[in-house]
Motif scaffolding. Structure first.
Motif, PDB file in Angstrom:
ATOM      1  N   UNK A 240     -68.845 -80.320  -6.979  1.00 19.92           N
ATOM      2  CA  UNK A 240     -69.074 -80.710  -5.580  1.00 19.92           C
ATOM      3  C   UNK A 240     -68.375 -82.024  -5.271  1.00 19.92           C
ATOM      4  N   UNK A 241     -68.400 -82.979  -6.290  1.00 23.42           N
ATOM      5  CA  UNK A 241     -67.711 -84.259  -6.080  1.00 23.42           C
ATOM      6  C   UNK A 241     -66.201 -84.041  -6.005  1.00 23.42           C
ATOM      7  N   UNK A 570     -65.896 -88.772 -11.459  1.00 21.80           N
ATOM      8  CA  UNK A 570     -65.478 -87.567 -12.191  1.00 21.80           C
ATOM      9  C   UNK A 570     -64.852 -87.935 -13.533  1.00 21.80           C
ATOM     10  N   UNK A 571     -64.010 -88.969 -13.580  1.00 21.73           N
ATOM     11  CA  UNK A 571     -63.376 -89.389 -14.842  1.00 21.73           C
ATOM     12  C   UNK A 571     -64.416 -89.858 -15.854  1.00 21.73           C
ATOM     13  N   UNK A 572     -65.456 -90.498 -15.396  1.00 19.39           N
ATOM     14  CA  UNK A 572     -66.538 -90.974 -16.288  1.00 19.39           C
ATOM     15  C   UNK A 572     -67.250 -89.780 -16.925  1.00 19.39           C
ATOM     16  N   UNK A 587     -59.512 -78.456 -11.008  1.00 18.18           N
ATOM     17  CA  UNK A 587     -59.341 -77.246 -11.826  1.00 18.18           C
ATOM     18  C   UNK A 587     -59.982 -77.421 -13.201  1.00 18.18           C
ATOM     19  N   UNK A 588     -59.887 -78.638 -13.780  1.00 20.33           N
ATOM     20  CA  UNK A 588     -60.479 -78.890 -15.095  1.00 20.33           C
ATOM     21  C   UNK A 588     -61.995 -78.739 -15.041  1.00 20.33           C
ATOM     22  N   UNK A 589     -62.656 -79.248 -14.019  1.00 19.18           N
ATOM     23  CA  UNK A 589     -64.106 -79.098 -13.874  1.00 19.18           C
ATOM     24  C   UNK A 589     -64.478 -77.627 -13.669  1.00 19.18           C
ATOM     25  N   UNK A 590     -63.624 -76.868 -12.968  1.00 21.48           N
ATOM     26  CA  UNK A 590     -63.886 -75.438 -12.780  1.00 21.48           C
ATOM     27  C   UNK A 590     -63.827 -74.699 -14.113  1.00 21.48           C
ATOM     28  N   UNK A 591     -62.856 -75.052 -14.996  1.00 14.45           N
ATOM     29  CA  UNK A 591     -62.750 -74.406 -16.314  1.00 14.45           C
ATOM     30  C   UNK A 591     -63.988 -74.720 -17.151  1.00 14.45           C
TER      31      UNK A 591
END
Length: 830
Positions: A240-241, A570-572, A587-591
């Protein structure tokens, strides 16, 4: 139905009400009064017949009095006794033939020929085998149709026998398939019991393999995580973020400033360093600019132009010292013209009065008095003067003379005429006592008119000279009109000059100009002209643009702040679970979410597989299943099912064939019944056709014999009619009539180029001439005992002049032995 042909519609009064009429006539020594009132149809008409002497109702005749008197019907009357304009052609009716053949009393013979012949013709038309509408022709087609149907149905009985054979064979096959399906069903039960035991063993082995496979899948997915497995709720929050991060990036792109916008914002910031003017303030200044322009235009319009100033000075030379208005001069000139126009009449009357007095001394009673002569002269002169003055007054309005003086002269003359007539009636002699008072008064009036003309001409000449114009009696009216127009122009220019001196617009303009210039100066605007509106609109556009750019800058700064905060969060998260951040963190969070979901699915699948295995082992004796061996192979349930389905399909096909054969047999039976019924109808139609064909021949024979009998009877008097026709034709045309012929049907033909031709091909004049002669010949043949009244509605209209003259002589000769009523509106036939 048309108005031209329907007499009731044609003669019905437009305003409504009763219409009809009365007629007094004499017949056989008695006089009658007939009255008719016509309604919407003949059945509603009112008829009354009275004895003209006693005025009592008479029953000697009925409402069909015309047929009772003339012994012919209306149509026969219109074809013989009545000869209408352009309706001279004729042909015999039953009544005409009966009247000629002296058969009027035999109601069952010649006078009913047309009705009988028409009835036979109607029967023949209904039966005619050569007409589409004839019943014999119609039935011929109907018989042909039934013959085709009967011929086509001759093989129906053979088809019924063949399909009954097919039906019996399919019914036997249906019974065989039922027995085979029953045997396959018993075998299926035996195989099913064995298959169930083997299926339970196969299911146990499957459950064990499934549980082992789910455990391997779970371990394989676990190896894909670099560290701890993050909770799904944390992963969804970061996704969501990522959405918020993307929105922030889009807002940064949307609110990004170009170099031109940066420079424009810096320039506008300098312009509005002391603050941005409000919309209400700008609108108020714009209204002041509009007011400034309007007042400026009005101020300019109130000022005299150089040309107008020069024209005003020029007109002041003419009108500044005027002591009398031009309208007064025009009125005097018009009055002068009126009195001058009447002066010649007065002078003539004075001379006539003087001559009358000199010659009137000693006149007797039989002579005309002087007053009568003078009155007639004055009346005529006054009328002429009034008419001329009125015409001039209408054409030239105020510049012309008034007709009033002419009317007054005419009135005075009329009074003198009345006085003179009175004096003449009284008679007697009149003594000469010198000049009469009338003469003195008229002479004094003439002198006053001449003096008035001289004074008015001098006054108008001085006035024209004061205005730069010359006196000419013929152009005075036009000159006065020009001076009137100049006077109106002078008055208008003086009012405008006075108004410009009294105007307060200059002070208002100065106040508005100072207010607008001070306001524009606050923002460094120096007006290019005195209009101010363009500068104010430009300042408003700059203020609106400055506010727009300032708002865009604030939005850009807010988007940059939000973008940095979301990206850091998000990076944290990625670093916490040992992930190396990629360029596309969304895309990385979706994976990661998909991998966590797969891990959770693998856990649930393993738990479900273990639960199913343990439940199966608790419900079955797995030791027995482990030792179970496969017996002698039997057909599988699938094979048996396919066999049963095949047999069921074949049985269904056979059942459909049986149903189809039953339907065919039922249809064939219905067709056979219908075929038998059509055979009966065909027989009836042929019998009826034979009857009507015989009837058709008999009616044809009867019609032919009836026509032959009628022709034989009418041929007896065809020659007398022809002789009478030729006699009348030669009398009117002066030509030989031997080339005309009349057949037994009283049809006239003429020899032309070696062949008898129909007279309808001739001109309308010749057709009318032939019709008139034939009608008179028919009347001669019809009426031997008493002569009827001939009614002619100008039948010679289409004849040339020579034949019209001969026709008049012909009518005069006929009138020697017959009463003729001739209607015409042409003098050539009088």
């Amino acid at each position: 139905r048309s108005l031209e042909e329907n007499e009731r519609k044609r003669y019905k009064p437009w305003q409504g009400g009763v219409f009809g009429g009365q007629l007094v006539f004499e017949i056989r020594g008695r006089t009658y009064l007939i009255s008719r009132i016509f309604k919407d149809k003949e059945a509603n008409d009112e008829f009354e017949l009275r004895d003209a002497k006693t005025n009592l109702p008479s029953r000697d005749y009925t409402a069909r009095i015309g047929e009772e008197i003339f012994q012919i019907n209306r149509e026969s009357f219109l074809r013989t006794v009545f000869i209408g304009q352009s309706q001279c052609g004729t042909s015999p009716t039953d009544d005409i033939n009966a009247k000629i053949g002296r058969l009027a009393d035999n109601t069952n013979d010649l006078n009913h020929f047309e009705a009988a012949n028409g009835k036979l013709t109607e029967i023949l038309n209904k039966l005619n085998p050569n007409r589409v509408s004839g019943s014999i022709a119609k039935r011929r087609e109907e018989i042909a149709g039934y013959e085709r149907i009967v011929k086509g149905g001759e093989g129906i009985s053979q088809s019924i026998a063949e399909y009954q054979k097919y039906l019996h064979g399919e019914e036997e096959r249906y019974e065989l398939l039922n027995r085979q399906m029953k045997e396959a069903g018993e075998q299926q039960k035996t195989v099913s019991r064995q298959q169930m035991a083997l299926a339970r063993k196969s299911e146990w082995e499957r459950l064990r393999r499934n549980a082992a496979g789910k455990a391997e899948e779970k371990e394989r997915i676990r190896q894909k995580f670099p560290g701890e497995i993050p909770p799904m709720e944390d992963v969804k929050q970061k996704i969501a973020e990522c959405v918020d991060l993307e929105r922030a990036r889009e807002r940064l792109s949307m609110y990004q400033f170009s170099e031109e916008e940066k420079e424009e914002l810096a320039s506008l910031a300098d312009t509005f360093a002391e603050g941005v003017p409000s919309g209400e303030e700008l609108q108020e200044k714009i209204r002041e600019a509009v007011t400034f322009r309007k007042v400026s235009q009005e101020y300019s319009a109130e000022q005299l132009s150089p040309g107008e100033q020069e024209r005003l000075e020029e007109l002041e030379d003419y009108f500044a010292e005027d002591t009398e208005y031009v309208t007064s001069i025009v009125g005097k000139w018009n009055h002068r013209n009126t009195r001058k126009a009447a002066l010649p009449s007065k002078q003539a009357a004075l001379m006539a009065l003087k001559a009358s007095m000199e010659s009137g001394r000693g006149q007797g009673a039989g002579t005309f008095p002087p007053l009568l002569i003078i009155g007639i002269i004055l009346t005529a002169a006054g009328v002429l003067a009034a008419a001329g003055a009125f015409a001039a007054w209408v054409l030239f309005s105020a510049a012309a003379v008034s007709p009033v003086i002419g009317i007054l002269i005419a009135a005075v003359g009329a009074g003198l005429v009345m006085t003179g007539l009175s004096a003449k009636r009284k008679g007697g002699k009149r003594e000469d006592t010198g000049l009469s008072p009338e003469y003195e008064n008229l002479r004094q009036a003439i002198e006053e008119d001449q003096l008035f003309l001289e004074e008015t001409d001098e006054l108008v000449a001085d006035y024209l000279a004061a205005h730069g114009k010359y006196f000419d009696e013929d152009t005075v009216s036009a000159s006065l009109q020009e001076i009137t127009a100049e006077s109106m122009e002078y008055s208008s220019l003086r009012k405008k000059a006075q108004k410009s001196l009294d105007s307060s617009a200059a002070a208002d303009l100065a106040t508005l100009r100072d207010s607008i210039q001070v306001f524009l100066g606050r923002y460094g605007v120096r007006p290019a002209d005195a209009g101010f509106a363009d500068d104010l609109y430009m300042l408003r556009r700059k203020a609106e643009r400055y506010l727009t750019l300032s708002e865009k800058k604030e939005c850009f700064e807010k988007a940059a702040e939000d973008h940095g905060a979301w990206r850091e969060s998000i990076l944290s998260f990625l670093r916490e679970y040992r992930y190396e951040p990629s360029d596309d963190v969304s895309a990385q969070c979706g994976d990661i979410r998909d991998l966590v979901a797969a891990w959770q699915d693998a856990l649930r699948a393993l738990e479900e597989a273990e639960r199913e295995r343990k439940q199966f082992e608790a419900e079955n004796k797995v030791s027995v299943l482990a030792e179970m061996q496969t017996e002698e192979p039997l057909p599988t349930l699938e094979e048996l099912n396919r066999r049963i389905q095949q047999l069921a399909g074949e049985r269904e096909e056979v059942h459909k064939k049986i149903g189809g054969y039953n339907n065919i047999l039922e249809n064939l039976q219905e067709q056979y019944d219908e075929w038998e019924e059509n055979c009966g109808k065909l027989k009836e139609l042929k019998e009826l056709q034979s009857v009507e064909q015989r009837k058709y021949k008999h009616v044809q024979t009867a019609k032919r014999k009836l026509e032959l009998a009628k022709e034989a009877m009418t041929a007896k008097y065809a020659d007398p009619i022809l002789q009478g026709f030729r006699r009348y034709y030669e009398m009117i045309s002066g030509s030989d009539a031997d080339r005309f012929h009349i057949d037994a049907n009283t049809t006239v033909t003429v020899d032309e180029l070696g062949k008898q031709r129909e007279v309808n091909a001739l001109s309308s004049g010749y057709r009318d001439l032939i019709g008139i002669c034939l009608r008179i010949a028919l009347v001669d043949a019809m009426y031997q005992e008493e002569e009827p009244v001939l009614i002619m509605d100008d039948p010679f209209t289409n004849l040339d002049d020579g034949k019209v003259r001969a026709g008049r002589e012909f009518v005069e000769k006929l009138g020697e032995k017959r009463q003729i009523i001739y209607f015409t509106c042409s003098a050539s036939r009088e």
